[in-house]
Design an enzyme around this catalytic site. Structure first.
Site, PDB file in Angstrom:
ATOM      1  N   LYS A 155     -16.543 -48.921 -16.224  1.00  0.00           N
ATOM      2  CA  LYS A 155     -17.800 -48.984 -16.973  1.00  0.00           C
ATOM      3  C   LYS A 155     -18.936 -48.274 -16.226  1.00  0.00           C
ATOM      4  CE  LYS A 155     -17.006 -53.463 -17.171  1.00  0.00           C
ATOM      5  NZ  LYS A 155     -15.569 -53.489 -16.908  1.00  0.00           N
ATOM      6  N   ILE A 156     -19.063 -48.545 -14.920  1.00  0.00           N
ATOM      7  CA  ILE A 156     -20.200 -47.994 -14.156  1.00  0.00           C
ATOM      8  C   ILE A 156     -19.967 -46.522 -13.815  1.00  0.00           C
ATOM      9  CG2 ILE A 156     -21.517 -48.194 -12.007  1.00  0.00           C
ATOM     10  CD1 ILE A 156     -20.855 -51.261 -12.115  1.00  0.00           C
ATOM     11  N   ASP A 175      -9.257 -41.628 -10.825  1.00  0.00           N
ATOM     12  CA  ASP A 175      -9.008 -43.020 -11.216  1.00  0.00           C
ATOM     13  C   ASP A 175      -7.522 -43.112 -11.535  1.00  0.00           C
ATOM     14  OD1 ASP A 175      -8.789 -45.500 -12.795  1.00  0.00           O
ATOM     15  OD2 ASP A 175     -10.976 -45.440 -12.889  1.00  0.00           O
ATOM     16  N   PRO A 208     -13.301 -51.076  -7.643  1.00  0.00           N
ATOM     17  CA  PRO A 208     -13.392 -52.432  -7.079  1.00  0.00           C
ATOM     18  C   PRO A 208     -12.814 -52.511  -5.676  1.00  0.00           C
ATOM     19  CG  PRO A 208     -11.614 -52.311  -8.691  1.00  0.00           C
ATOM     20  CD  PRO A 208     -12.245 -50.951  -8.669  1.00  0.00           C
ATOM     21  N   THR A 234     -22.385 -47.952  -4.168  1.00  0.00           N
ATOM     22  CA  THR A 234     -23.031 -49.103  -4.815  1.00  0.00           C
ATOM     23  C   THR A 234     -21.964 -50.118  -5.226  1.00  0.00           C
ATOM     24  OG1 THR A 234     -22.931 -47.970  -6.946  1.00  0.00           O
ATOM     25  CG2 THR A 234     -25.022 -47.812  -5.753  1.00  0.00           C
ATOM     26  N   SER A 235     -20.728 -49.954  -4.693  1.00  0.00           N
ATOM     27  CA  SER A 235     -19.648 -50.839  -5.172  1.00  0.00           C
ATOM     28  C   SER A 235     -19.423 -52.052  -4.282  1.00  0.00           C
ATOM     29  CB  SER A 235     -18.362 -50.051  -5.357  1.00  0.00           C
ATOM     30  OG  SER A 235     -18.410 -49.413  -6.609  1.00  0.00           O
ATOM     31  N   ARG A 236     -18.761 -51.868  -3.149  1.00  0.00           N
ATOM     32  CA  ARG A 236     -18.571 -52.967  -2.200  1.00  0.00           C
ATOM     33  C   ARG A 236     -18.533 -52.365  -0.802  1.00  0.00           C
ATOM     34  NH1 ARG A 236     -20.018 -55.861  -5.599  1.00  0.00           N
ATOM     35  NH2 ARG A 236     -19.017 -57.689  -6.512  1.00  0.00           N
ATOM     36  N   ASP A 260     -25.948 -49.374  -1.251  1.00  0.00           N
ATOM     37  CA  ASP A 260     -26.527 -50.601  -1.798  1.00  0.00           C
ATOM     38  C   ASP A 260     -25.706 -51.804  -1.332  1.00  0.00           C
ATOM     39  OD1 ASP A 260     -28.396 -52.010  -3.547  1.00  0.00           O
ATOM     40  OD2 ASP A 260     -26.648 -52.422  -4.811  1.00  0.00           O
ATOM     41  N   GLU A 265     -22.573 -57.489   4.757  1.00  0.00           N
ATOM     42  CA  GLU A 265     -23.833 -57.862   4.091  1.00  0.00           C
ATOM     43  C   GLU A 265     -24.016 -59.359   3.907  1.00  0.00           C
ATOM     44  OE1 GLU A 265     -23.237 -55.783   0.243  1.00  0.00           O
ATOM     45  OE2 GLU A 265     -23.368 -57.768  -0.669  1.00  0.00           O
ATOM     46  N   HIS A 297     -28.164 -54.668  -1.960  1.00  0.00           N
ATOM     47  CA  HIS A 297     -27.391 -55.118  -3.120  1.00  0.00           C
ATOM     48  C   HIS A 297     -28.303 -55.431  -4.313  1.00  0.00           C
ATOM     49  CE1 HIS A 297     -23.127 -56.708  -3.997  1.00  0.00           C
ATOM     50  NE2 HIS A 297     -23.726 -56.441  -5.140  1.00  0.00           N
TER      51      HIS A 297
HETATM   52  P1  NAD Z   1     -14.483 -51.529 -13.910  1.00  0.00           P
HETATM   53  O1  NAD Z   1     -13.411 -52.550 -13.725  1.00  0.00           O
HETATM   54  O2  NAD Z   1     -15.013 -51.272 -15.286  1.00  0.00           O
HETATM   55  O3  NAD Z   1     -13.993 -50.127 -13.319  1.00  0.00           O
HETATM   56  C1  NAD Z   1     -13.376 -49.960 -12.078  1.00  0.00           C
HETATM   57  C2  NAD Z   1     -12.521 -48.703 -12.163  1.00  0.00           C
HETATM   58  O4  NAD Z   1     -11.994 -48.436 -10.864  1.00  0.00           O
HETATM   59  C3  NAD Z   1     -11.317 -48.850 -13.126  1.00  0.00           C
HETATM   60  O5  NAD Z   1     -11.291 -47.773 -14.041  1.00  0.00           O
HETATM   61  C4  NAD Z   1     -10.116 -48.803 -12.177  1.00  0.00           C
HETATM   62  O6  NAD Z   1      -8.967 -48.189 -12.778  1.00  0.00           O
HETATM   63  C5  NAD Z   1     -10.678 -47.956 -11.042  1.00  0.00           C
HETATM   64  N1  NAD Z   1      -9.914 -48.063  -9.804  1.00  0.00           N
HETATM   65  C6  NAD Z   1      -9.189 -49.098  -9.323  1.00  0.00           C
HETATM   66  N2  NAD Z   1      -8.611 -48.758  -8.152  1.00  0.00           N
HETATM   67  C7  NAD Z   1      -8.976 -47.479  -7.897  1.00  0.00           C
HETATM   68  C8  NAD Z   1      -8.694 -46.564  -6.851  1.00  0.00           C
HETATM   69  N3  NAD Z   1      -7.912 -46.896  -5.818  1.00  0.00           N
HETATM   70  N4  NAD Z   1      -9.255 -45.327  -6.915  1.00  0.00           N
HETATM   71  C9  NAD Z   1     -10.032 -44.964  -7.950  1.00  0.00           C
HETATM   72  N5  NAD Z   1     -10.332 -45.782  -8.973  1.00  0.00           N
HETATM   73  C10 NAD Z   1      -9.804 -47.025  -8.944  1.00  0.00           C
HETATM   74  O7  NAD Z   1     -15.653 -51.950 -12.921  1.00  0.00           O
HETATM   75  P2  NAD Z   1     -17.199 -51.592 -13.025  1.00  0.00           P
HETATM   76  O8  NAD Z   1     -17.879 -52.573 -13.903  1.00  0.00           O
HETATM   77  O9  NAD Z   1     -17.339 -50.136 -13.295  1.00  0.00           O
HETATM   78  O10 NAD Z   1     -17.664 -51.907 -11.526  1.00  0.00           O
HETATM   79  C11 NAD Z   1     -17.198 -51.154 -10.422  1.00  0.00           C
HETATM   80  C12 NAD Z   1     -17.574 -51.882  -9.145  1.00  0.00           C
HETATM   81  O11 NAD Z   1     -18.996 -51.880  -8.995  1.00  0.00           O
HETATM   82  C13 NAD Z   1     -17.226 -53.402  -9.166  1.00  0.00           C
HETATM   83  O12 NAD Z   1     -15.902 -53.619  -8.765  1.00  0.00           O
HETATM   84  C14 NAD Z   1     -18.209 -53.973  -8.180  1.00  0.00           C
HETATM   85  O13 NAD Z   1     -17.607 -54.018  -6.913  1.00  0.00           O
HETATM   86  C15 NAD Z   1     -19.359 -52.967  -8.156  1.00  0.00           C
HETATM   87  N6  NAD Z   1     -20.626 -53.546  -8.640  1.00  0.00           N
HETATM   88  C16 NAD Z   1     -21.712 -53.474  -7.835  1.00  0.00           C
HETATM   89  C17 NAD Z   1     -22.924 -53.999  -8.277  1.00  0.00           C
HETATM   90  C18 NAD Z   1     -24.177 -53.915  -7.429  1.00  0.00           C
HETATM   91  O14 NAD Z   1     -25.168 -54.582  -7.752  1.00  0.00           O
HETATM   92  N7  NAD Z   1     -24.198 -53.136  -6.374  1.00  0.00           N
HETATM   93  C19 NAD Z   1     -23.015 -54.594  -9.527  1.00  0.00           C
HETATM   94  C20 NAD Z   1     -21.863 -54.617 -10.333  1.00  0.00           C
HETATM   95  C21 NAD Z   1     -20.665 -54.099  -9.888  1.00  0.00           C
END
Ligand code: NAD
Length: 336
Positions: A155-156, A175, A208, A234-236, A260, A265, A297
């Site tokens: 999604k992001i 992906d 993730p 901005t992920s983890r 982020d 953290e 974050h």
């Molecule tokens: P999502 O589940 O919609 O998308 C994650 C994508 O990553 C999926 O398409 C999946 O197939 C892909 N993926 C899995 N393993 C992979 C790999 N080894 N290499 C490449 N791609 C891979 O998740 P989302 O809603 O887009 O969120 C993504 C991440 O953003 C979350 O997991 C979370 O950690 C992080 N996040 C951060 C904040 C923030 O405030 N900083 C807020 C929300 C989410």
């Protein structure tokens, strides 16, 4: 009535929960401290707990919660790496999350960080406030025409890619579960991980954290990146090995880093440590680089996202009480 204990809450969480449509149907206790096995005895009469990214629900904590009569863990976030889902399942606890509160909030923040870092907005802001109107050291680069590598097109990542296409960047994506129709629509090109690393002027992480993706960027993978590339995370935090990141910055291999999230953290973010001596030497080293920009974050932190987080979480807790199915896409572990 379902009674829910919320952990790691701040005044803004309380404000948005109080306005959620089904708030009056549940009984709520707000706690400012985090939920861990050390604090699991504080659930009182609650049969549900609501947690955020830095609460630690390991097997021990979950067993203690189950013993106290908790049946539901409601995460008010999307990521769930801090909950042992297998343990929850074997204990008969349901786990639900907020699957998508505002992917726009996070994608827009990733781009905002990159723009600020590249055009040195944070430094220019301080200079102008001190009546220093010199431009020395503030030169950036055009985003137009650069190659951006998006790792993870969920999604992001998809929205981040679309925003970068709006700058007329060439966008490469990796992906394991690609979305070819979406890619064709926005002229995004899927490639393999190694090609993306070798080609990206900017690499942005949107995948993730799992045992497989922990330290995705380490000494070996950093070495595959273009010299002078920018990294946005901005992920983890644990997707990036901080020790190696510091080495890449010291050697000049990375041109800039916008974060982020940070590996450690949990001990820092969401708290005011302005009067403390920071004990984390890697974090303070990161802060010392002029080409590193860190936010604590806050990518999710918009009005729209907070409204949706409170709405979906209270909805799930209320539905749990009524025995209704959870909001679509929220279930991580169903009740047995
Ligand atoms: P999502 O589940 O919609 O998308 C994650 C994508 O990553 C999926 O398409 C999946 O197939 C892909 N993926 C899995 N393993 C992979 C790999 N080894 N290499 C490449 N791609 C891979 O998740 P989302 O809603 O887009 O969120 C993504 C991440 O953003 C979350 O997991 C979370 O950690 C992080 N996040 C951060 C904040 C923030 O405030 N900083 C807020 C929300 C989410």
């Amino acid at each position: 009535m379902t009674s829910v204990a919320l952990y790691d809450t701040k005044p803004y969480d309380q404000q948005y929960f109080l306005q959620a449509p089904r708030y009056n149907e549940i009984s709520v206790q707000f706690h400012e401290f985090r939920l861990t096995s050390e604090t699991a005895a504080t659930t009182g009469e609650a049969n549900a707990v609501c947690v955020f990214v830095n609460d630690r629900l390991d097997a021990n904590c979950l067993a203690l919660l189950r013993k106290k009569g908790v049946r539901l863990v409601a995460l008010r976030c999307a990521g769930f790496n801090n909950v042992d889902l297998n343990a929850a399942k074997s204990l008969g606890l349901a786990v639900a999350r907020v699957p998508a509160y505002s992917p726009h909030a996070v994608a827009e923040h990733a781009v905002a960080l990159l723009l600020a870092l590249n055009r040195k907005i944070h430094r220019a802001y301080n200079r102008v406030r001190e009546h220093n109107f010199s431009l020395n050291g503030l030169a950036g680069f055009d985003l137009y025409g650069k190659t951006v590598g998006i790792i993870g097109t969920g999604k992001i990542g998809k929205i981040a890619a679309q925003i970068f296409r709006g700058f007329d960047c060439e966008v490469l994506a990796y992906d394991p579960f690609p979305s070819p129709e979406w890619a064709a629509r926005f002229a995004v090109r899927y490639t393999d991980f190694d090609t993306l690393l070798a080609s990206g002027d900017i690499v942005s992480l949107h995948l993730p954290l799992t045992p497989q993706t922990c330290y995705l960027l380490n000494a070996e993978t950093f070495a595959q990146m273009k010299r002078g590339a920018y990294l946005v995370n901005t992920s983890r935090g644990e997707l990036v090995k901080t020790k190696s990141l510091i080495e890449q910055l010291k050697s000049g291999r990375l041109g800039g880093v916008a974060l982020d999230v940070y590996e450690e953290e949990e001990h820092l973010f969401f708290q005011d440590h302005s009067a403390d001596v920071l004990q984390d030497d890697e974090f303070t080293r990161l802060l010392s680089f002029p080409n590193v920009l860190i936010t604590a974050h806050q990518a999710f932190f918009t009005h729209e996202a907070l409204t949706e987080i409170a709405r979906v979480t209270t909805e799930n807790v209320a539905r749990f009480n009524e025995g209704e199915p959870f909001v679509e896409g929220s279930v991580l572990v169903a009740l047995p």
